[in-house]
Design a protein around this motif. Sequence first.
Motif, PDB file in Angstrom:
ATOM      1  N   SER A 135      25.866  26.161  48.920  1.00  0.00           N
ATOM      2  CA  SER A 135      26.749  27.252  48.503  1.00  0.00           C
ATOM      3  C   SER A 135      26.754  27.422  46.984  1.00  0.00           C
ATOM      4  N   GLU A 136      26.663  26.319  46.252  1.00  0.00           N
ATOM      5  CA  GLU A 136      26.604  26.400  44.784  1.00  0.00           C
ATOM      6  C   GLU A 136      25.300  27.049  44.335  1.00  0.00           C
ATOM      7  N   SER A 138      23.584  29.211  46.027  1.00  0.00           N
ATOM      8  CA  SER A 138      23.704  30.629  46.339  1.00  0.00           C
ATOM      9  C   SER A 138      24.520  31.351  45.264  1.00  0.00           C
ATOM     10  N   GLN A 139      25.576  30.706  44.797  1.00  0.00           N
ATOM     11  CA  GLN A 139      26.412  31.293  43.750  1.00  0.00           C
ATOM     12  C   GLN A 139      25.642  31.413  42.431  1.00  0.00           C
ATOM     13  N   LYS A 142      23.251  34.302  42.572  1.00  0.00           N
ATOM     14  CA  LYS A 142      23.968  35.560  42.335  1.00  0.00           C
ATOM     15  C   LYS A 142      24.181  35.778  40.842  1.00  0.00           C
ATOM     16  N   GLU A 143      24.624  34.743  40.139  1.00  0.00           N
ATOM     17  CA  GLU A 143      24.888  34.869  38.707  1.00  0.00           C
ATOM     18  C   GLU A 143      23.606  35.158  37.922  1.00  0.00           C
ATOM     19  N   VAL A 176      32.761  26.835  39.938  1.00  0.00           N
ATOM     20  CA  VAL A 176      32.223  28.174  39.721  1.00  0.00           C
ATOM     21  C   VAL A 176      31.279  28.125  38.529  1.00  0.00           C
TER      22      VAL A 176
END
Length: 306
Positions: A135-136, A138-139, A142-143, A176
């Motif tokens: 999940s990290e 994937s984040q 995105k960034e 985040v």
Amino acid sequence: MNFTRDRSYFESFYQFHNALYDIWTKEQYIYPDTQIHATLQANFGFLNVDAIDYCTFGNSKPFRIKIRNILNDNFTYFYVKKADASRAYGLEVEHMLSPYNLNFLVCENTLIEEHIVGIPGDEFIKDHLPKCSKSEKSQIAKEFVKFNERCMIRLLGDMRAYNYVIVPTHDFDQVVYKIRAIDFDQQSYEAKLKVYRPQFFKENFPMVELVRNHLDKNAVDQYKIEERSIVAKRILSTEGRLTQLLKCMLKDELSSPENVSQLKSEIYTYIPDKNFKNSYNMGGIMRAAFEFVKRNYEHHEMLRSS
């Protein structure tokens, strides 16, 4: 004087004490100037210059100054660099159109710039990225898409992995990750459009693979449009200041006529907008880019339907 090297490109810088005293005294007063109004400088007698480091890498050859509060040992850094037009414009545009504010001072050919906190991109990719969860990753993918888009819109070039930092922020249930540029000397200078797209630098290939493995085309397109819409809103919210900056850029010669001609031609092939084709310098290309984004993405239908 002599130097001792640390683990980065910076070397610790020492001088004889009598020469050092005058330098350190002046630097104590520079730091408050970057943070608050100069009239409050008299209250900053508890600041001490702990170290002066010199960078042997890059074209600005900056000094890094470590400032420590002697009351509680908190410390921070600022940089003394050679000023140039691209770097000054780059900092201004970053302050207005990115999610982050910057403190900096320009005086003739000298630039004072605050330290941007984060993990250098190349270090993060090598040491931290492999340990991130799915999940990290994937984040972060995105960034990177959003960062890539932001750099292209505002023509910030040379965003190799060592020219940006990853900023982790601990939320109540996750970490985040955000991406911030830290070097702005290639603002609106290079001729090739690829230079303004971080995805094309080999140092960023692990990030590109991250995007390929964790995001499908629809998600990538969505994040691109989101970023363009956010930039459009920032353009509108800083319109007065941005207009004044663009007026200066239109009068300035940031790059060669050959670079301008090639870049506007490549952008026109990518986005057939006549304003790019009619631009006569880098300031004109920037203005055309901002007008295009504002016109097409302030109220995009994908955002209305989502």
